[in-house]
Design a protein around this motif. Structure first.
Motif, PDB file in Angstrom:
ATOM      1  N   GLY A   1       9.426   2.878  -0.958  1.00  0.00           N
ATOM      2  CA  GLY A   1       9.456   3.174  -2.392  1.00  0.00           C
ATOM      3  C   GLY A   1      10.420   4.302  -2.726  1.00  0.00           C
ATOM      4  N   ASP A   2      10.389   5.352  -1.916  1.00  0.00           N
ATOM      5  CA  ASP A   2      11.315   6.477  -2.131  1.00  0.00           C
ATOM      6  C   ASP A   2      12.765   6.024  -1.993  1.00  0.00           C
TER       7      ASP A   2
ATOM      8  N   SER B   1       1.032   0.521  -6.295  1.00  0.00           N
ATOM      9  CA  SER B   1       0.475   0.043  -5.036  1.00  0.00           C
ATOM     10  C   SER B   1      -0.577  -1.023  -5.283  1.00  0.00           C
TER      11      SER B   1
ATOM     12  N   ARG C   1       5.573   4.172   1.587  1.00  0.00           N
ATOM     13  CA  ARG C   1       5.980   5.312   0.748  1.00  0.00           C
ATOM     14  C   ARG C   1       7.477   5.558   0.904  1.00  0.00           C
TER      15      ARG C   1
ATOM     16  N   THR D   1       0.854  -1.186   0.000  1.00  0.00           N
ATOM     17  CA  THR D   1       0.000   0.000   0.000  1.00  0.00           C
ATOM     18  C   THR D   1       0.890   1.236   0.000  1.00  0.00           C
ATOM     19  N   LEU D   2       0.410   2.295  -0.591  1.00  0.00           N
ATOM     20  CA  LEU D   2       1.106   3.574  -0.490  1.00  0.00           C
ATOM     21  C   LEU D   2       0.381   4.490   0.489  1.00  0.00           C
TER      22      LEU D   2
ATOM     23  N   ILE E   1       6.926   2.662  -9.360  1.00  0.00           N
ATOM     24  CA  ILE E   1       6.364   2.216  -8.092  1.00  0.00           C
ATOM     25  C   ILE E   1       4.842   2.262  -8.179  1.00  0.00           C
TER      26      ILE E   1
END
Length: 181
Positions: free
Chosen positions: A36-37, A54, A33, A26-27, A52
């Motif tokens: 992913g970053d 979700s 988040r 999930t983002l 990226i």
């Protein structure tokens, strides 16, 4: 992990930006988040493109995302499985295409991934049990230190060397990484 197994060399050899497909659980959660970053920030200076997406806790959606990465000929896929049991078929599709899969939180070691990384969830449970026992034993919760789970629990790394043989590119797992797995 990119520098561990050779994606920078793939970038130089390909003449184009290798794609890293990332499908996260999930983002909506800041942790994912940030994950992913961190992947994007590590890949960008190495000349790699990162996409990226979700899954939003939906295994079917995640399977479609991975299928898209396969069609786009991703150099690698990072997966935070929406369903770690159902992830096996998703991972198998990438493996058939010769694309390595890395899993993180919750992982899917043993289902065809090249690497699985994250905390040792057995240790997480054990530490939680210790805290519960302290509280049930009368410990003052206000006096208990608040700690990040990663400060208490060692990281977990699983390497599946059997996957390396089926990959489309020449990947290598250094001896020091194998020793830490």
């Amino acid at each position: 992990l990119a520098t561990v197994v050779g994606l920078p060399q793939l970038a130089a050899a390909a003449g184009t930006k290798p794609l890293i497909g990332v499908s996260l659980l999930t983002l909506g959660n800041p942790f994912f988040r940030d994950l992913g970053d961190a992947i994007r920030n590590a890949a960008s200076p190495l000349g790699m493109e990162t996409v990226i997406v979700s899954a939003e806790f939906d295994a079917a959606r995640q399977r479609a995302q991975v299928e898209d990465f396969v069609v786009r000929k991703a150099a690698a896929i990072v997966l935070s499985p929406a369903d770690s049991k159902a992830a096996g078929t998703t991972i198998a599709a990438a493996n058939r295409a010769g694309i390595p899969v890395f899993t993180v939180l919750p992982g899917a070691p043993g289902r065809g991934t090249l690497f699985d990384a994250g905390p040792d969830f057995y240790e997480v449970g054990k530490q939680g049990g210790f805290v519960a026992a302290d509280v049930l034993g009368g410990a003052d919760m206000a006096a208990m230190p608040v700690r990040d789970v990663l400060d208490v629990v060692p990281p977990f790394l699983s390497v599946n060397t059997g996957v390396v043989k089926g990959l489309k590119e020449p990947w290598r797992v250094p001896d020091d990484v194998l020793a830490s797995a």
